[in-house]
Each structure stands twice: as C-alpha cells, then as structure tokens.
Design a protein around this motif. Sequence first.
Motif, PDB file in Angstrom:
ATOM      1  N   VAL A  94      14.917 -51.755 -60.129  1.00 27.52           N
ATOM      2  CA  VAL A  94      13.709 -52.533 -59.856  1.00 27.52           C
ATOM      3  C   VAL A  94      14.005 -54.030 -59.936  1.00 27.52           C
ATOM      4  N   GLN A  95      14.833 -54.409 -60.903  1.00 34.05           N
ATOM      5  CA  GLN A  95      15.199 -55.826 -61.032  1.00 34.05           C
ATOM      6  C   GLN A  95      15.975 -56.296 -59.810  1.00 34.05           C
ATOM      7  N   ALA A  96      16.844 -55.423 -59.278  1.00 29.71           N
ATOM      8  CA  ALA A  96      17.610 -55.764 -58.072  1.00 29.71           C
ATOM      9  C   ALA A  96      16.674 -55.968 -56.885  1.00 29.71           C
ATOM     10  N   VAL A  97      15.594 -55.189 -56.822  1.00 36.79           N
ATOM     11  CA  VAL A  97      14.599 -55.372 -55.760  1.00 36.79           C
ATOM     12  C   VAL A  97      13.894 -56.714 -55.938  1.00 36.79           C
ATOM     13  N   LYS A  98      13.503 -57.016 -57.162  1.00 35.26           N
ATOM     14  CA  LYS A  98      12.831 -58.292 -57.451  1.00 35.26           C
ATOM     15  C   LYS A  98      13.723 -59.475 -57.102  1.00 35.26           C
ATOM     16  N   ASP A  99      15.028 -59.315 -57.352  1.00 32.81           N
ATOM     17  CA  ASP A  99      15.981 -60.399 -57.099  1.00 32.81           C
ATOM     18  C   ASP A  99      16.398 -60.497 -55.629  1.00 32.81           C
ATOM     19  N   GLY A 100      15.930 -59.545 -54.805  1.00 31.70           N
ATOM     20  CA  GLY A 100      16.260 -59.569 -53.397  1.00 31.70           C
ATOM     21  C   GLY A 100      17.624 -58.998 -53.058  1.00 31.70           C
ATOM     22  N   LYS A 101      18.266 -58.350 -54.020  1.00 33.31           N
ATOM     23  CA  LYS A 101      19.586 -57.763 -53.771  1.00 33.31           C
ATOM     24  C   LYS A 101      19.474 -56.382 -53.134  1.00 33.31           C
ATOM     25  N   MET A 102      18.371 -55.718 -53.380  1.00 33.47           N
ATOM     26  CA  MET A 102      18.113 -54.398 -52.826  1.00 33.47           C
ATOM     27  C   MET A 102      16.718 -54.451 -52.203  1.00 33.47           C
ATOM     28  N   ILE A 103      16.557 -53.880 -51.000  1.00 36.40           N
ATOM     29  CA  ILE A 103      15.263 -54.056 -50.329  1.00 36.40           C
ATOM     30  C   ILE A 103      14.188 -53.114 -50.864  1.00 36.40           C
ATOM     31  N   ALA A 104      14.599 -51.986 -51.445  1.00 37.50           N
ATOM     32  CA  ALA A 104      13.598 -51.045 -51.970  1.00 37.50           C
ATOM     33  C   ALA A 104      14.274 -49.963 -52.806  1.00 37.50           C
ATOM     34  N   THR A 105      13.460 -49.284 -53.603  1.00 32.67           N
ATOM     35  CA  THR A 105      13.895 -48.097 -54.337  1.00 32.67           C
ATOM     36  C   THR A 105      12.709 -47.146 -54.439  1.00 32.67           C
ATOM     37  N   ILE A 106      12.998 -45.889 -54.591  1.00 29.80           N
ATOM     38  CA  ILE A 106      11.939 -44.874 -54.696  1.00 29.80           C
ATOM     39  C   ILE A 106      11.685 -44.573 -56.177  1.00 29.80           C
ATOM     40  N   ALA A 107      10.446 -44.778 -56.596  1.00 30.10           N
ATOM     41  CA  ALA A 107      10.081 -44.534 -58.001  1.00 30.10           C
ATOM     42  C   ALA A 107       9.777 -43.059 -58.207  1.00 30.10           C
ATOM     43  N   GLN A 108      10.532 -42.442 -59.117  1.00 28.40           N
ATOM     44  CA  GLN A 108      10.365 -41.025 -59.410  1.00 28.40           C
ATOM     45  C   GLN A 108       9.602 -40.758 -60.687  1.00 28.40           C
ATOM     46  N   LYS A 109       9.413 -41.782 -61.512  1.00 21.69           N
ATOM     47  CA  LYS A 109       8.664 -41.680 -62.763  1.00 21.69           C
ATOM     48  C   LYS A 109       9.296 -40.682 -63.740  1.00 21.69           C
ATOM     49  N   PRO A 110      10.514 -40.964 -64.208  1.00 20.50           N
ATOM     50  CA  PRO A 110      11.200 -40.040 -65.121  1.00 20.50           C
ATOM     51  C   PRO A 110      10.480 -39.838 -66.452  1.00 20.50           C
ATOM     52  N   THR A 111       9.813 -40.892 -66.949  1.00 18.21           N
ATOM     53  CA  THR A 111       9.062 -40.738 -68.203  1.00 18.21           C
ATOM     54  C   THR A 111       8.004 -39.651 -68.055  1.00 18.21           C
ATOM     55  N   GLU A 112       7.300 -39.686 -66.925  1.00 20.95           N
ATOM     56  CA  GLU A 112       6.249 -38.693 -66.671  1.00 20.95           C
ATOM     57  C   GLU A 112       6.836 -37.290 -66.525  1.00 20.95           C
ATOM     58  N   ILE A 113       8.017 -37.189 -65.923  1.00 29.44           N
ATOM     59  CA  ILE A 113       8.668 -35.877 -65.797  1.00 29.44           C
ATOM     60  C   ILE A 113       8.966 -35.309 -67.183  1.00 29.44           C
ATOM     61  N   GLY A 114       9.531 -36.153 -68.072  1.00 24.88           N
ATOM     62  CA  GLY A 114       9.848 -35.711 -69.428  1.00 24.88           C
ATOM     63  C   GLY A 114       8.618 -35.327 -70.220  1.00 24.88           C
ATOM     64  N   GLU A 115       7.587 -36.154 -70.124  1.00 31.07           N
ATOM     65  CA  GLU A 115       6.338 -35.863 -70.835  1.00 31.07           C
ATOM     66  C   GLU A 115       5.712 -34.565 -70.342  1.00 31.07           C
ATOM     67  N   THR A 116       5.678 -34.416 -69.023  1.00 28.94           N
ATOM     68  CA  THR A 116       5.060 -33.225 -68.436  1.00 28.94           C
ATOM     69  C   THR A 116       5.822 -31.961 -68.810  1.00 28.94           C
ATOM     70  N   ALA A 117       7.146 -32.075 -68.935  1.00 32.51           N
ATOM     71  CA  ALA A 117       7.957 -30.914 -69.324  1.00 32.51           C
ATOM     72  C   ALA A 117       7.554 -30.409 -70.709  1.00 32.51           C
ATOM     73  N   ILE A 118       7.371 -31.331 -71.644  1.00 30.00           N
ATOM     74  CA  ILE A 118       6.977 -30.927 -73.004  1.00 30.00           C
ATOM     75  C   ILE A 118       5.547 -30.396 -73.017  1.00 30.00           C
ATOM     76  N   GLU A 119       4.645 -31.066 -72.312  1.00 29.21           N
ATOM     77  CA  GLU A 119       3.261 -30.588 -72.238  1.00 29.21           C
ATOM     78  C   GLU A 119       3.209 -29.162 -71.695  1.00 29.21           C
ATOM     79  N   THR A 120       3.986 -28.922 -70.634  1.00 26.08           N
ATOM     80  CA  THR A 120       4.007 -27.592 -70.008  1.00 26.08           C
ATOM     81  C   THR A 120       4.621 -26.566 -70.943  1.00 26.08           C
ATOM     82  N   ALA A 121       5.668 -26.964 -71.651  1.00 23.24           N
ATOM     83  CA  ALA A 121       6.319 -26.059 -72.602  1.00 23.24           C
ATOM     84  C   ALA A 121       5.341 -25.614 -73.690  1.00 23.24           C
ATOM     85  N   VAL A 122       4.615 -26.562 -74.248  1.00 22.72           N
ATOM     86  CA  VAL A 122       3.671 -26.247 -75.324  1.00 22.72           C
ATOM     87  C   VAL A 122       2.546 -25.354 -74.809  1.00 22.72           C
TER      88      VAL A 122
END
Length: 305
Positions: A256-284
């Motif tokens: 994301v910082q590379a995008v802000k700095d103009g070194k990379m034009i874009a990145t796809i946000a996958q939301k890893p925090t949400e994946i981890g949280e959802t995994a535990i919620e689903t497990a419980v």
Amino acid sequence: MKKLSVTALLASSLLLSACSMSPNGDDKAKDTKKTDCDFKIGMSVSTLNNPFFVTLSDGAKAEAKDEKVDLTVVDAQDNASKQASDVEDLIQQDVDLIIINPTDSKAVASAVESANNANIPVITVDRVSEGGDVISHIASDNKEGGKMATAYLQEVIGEGAKVAQLEGVAGSSAATDRGAGFEEVAKKGFDVVASQTANFNRAEGLTVMENILQSNGDIKGVFAQNDEMALGAIEAIEASGKDIKVVGFDATDDGVQAVKDGKMIATIAQKPTEIGETAIETAVKSLNGEKVEKDIPIELELIKK
C-alpha cells in the motif's frame, strides 16, 4: 471452613465440567455446549516470512483472545512436508479443530485426511485443499482478484502492450486462481511475453524480474501475484531505469505504501485480518454445534493512488 472448602471444590468441579462438554452438536451437547474456555484450536500457516500471512495469523490470535480459546499457530515455512508433520503434531496434541492455510493445495490433502481420521474438523483459509473433508473454506475470490488487477493494468497501459506475470508458489490454489484471472483478461488485451514463478518471495521477485528484463526490455506492465514479488520486481525495474507499471496483490503495508509513493499503480486488498478473524469465529461456531457455511467469501478491493 470445611463447608466453604467443599463448596469451593464443588464450584470448581462444575466449572471444569462445563468446559469439557461435547462440541459436536449431538443430542447431549444441544443444551450443554462446550464453553469456549476449553477449546483448543491449531492453525498451520504456509509461511510467517510473508507479511500477508503474519497479518492473517495476528487477526486469528486477536479473535482467539476475544473468544477465550487456546490457539496454537505453527509455521510450515513454505514446505509441504513440514506442514504435514505440523498437522500430525497438532493431531497428537488432541486439538478440537485445525485451521490450515495450505502451502500446496494438492499435497495438503493427506494432512486433512489425517485430521478427518482423528475426527478433528478442518477449516482452510486463503488456499483450498484438493482432498479430504473441510467444513468451511474462508478466502477471497483469487480469480476475480487476478481479473481486477489485470483489467486495471490494461486501463493504465492500454491494449496490446507487452506484459509479464510473476507467479506464486506452484501448486497453491492462490497462484493457480490468480493466474487464471490474469490469463482470462490478458489473452484478449495483452501480449504476454513472460510468466515465471518467484514463489511469492520478494528476493526471488527481484531476480526473476532482472532475468525477464534482459530478454524483454520493452515490456510495459507487470502483474505480480502478491505484493512481495511486486516489490522485488520494482527494485529491478528502478535499477534498469525503465518505466514499467506494476500491479500487486494482497495490499500489505509495504504494498500500500508503494502505491501511495507512486512506485506501484495498484494492489488488490484481500483483508487478511478479516480472514483470520472469520476463521476463529467459524471454528467456535462449529465447535458449539452451530451450522457453518461451506464457503465464506471475503470481499476484495482495488487499492490505487
């Protein structure tokens, strides 16, 4: 004093009993579910040498703390054999459920089957298992993400341009699906002159990009299947002095910082925090006998300057 001691002992006994009730939703457990305080969950992560999976793991740990479950996280170090061994260790520890982020989608099947044979439910995150019984899979649509990234690259550099792709770990569903999304768009609008693996690794991304530039110095764009490879590619491109547009995947802090700095034009946000949280919620939920969805999608987002 004796009465107080007996009362305290009885209360303690009842608490331990409450934390040891069956989680599997059978008739006896419907009214007396096992409480979260005694759930033991194991989590096998493909690698903790990648910021995306560190963030995913941190999300799971934070949610486990909130849910008051005992979470053990092990690092497969991008080694399918080590992951199989790690899962066997978790089985021996008699965990209640195992969350797996596969290093190799095909190779992990035997580990999933081992957990099945031990009557331990399995949840997969980010990457699928090509065998065994999984109660839930939690991930973004990697193919759609590949299409989003490639379509935006095309929007920026135009149709017909020469491009290259840096691929992730061979055999991982994330690499396969992101590559399929890239190819679906690229075959109609780009001249793909190179597509090589750099194993989701920044250092390898640098080396592979250097090699690509030696034989294809006129490329205009690069799709890297994760931000780590994209950042490595950017180092090689900057050293060459060329103007080549790069799109990454994962939206790590550095990406994301590379995008802000103009070194990379874009990145796809996958939301890893949400994946981890959802995994535990689903497990419980599953351990408490609740029905869980077989596939739980996490929304993607295109991050651009």
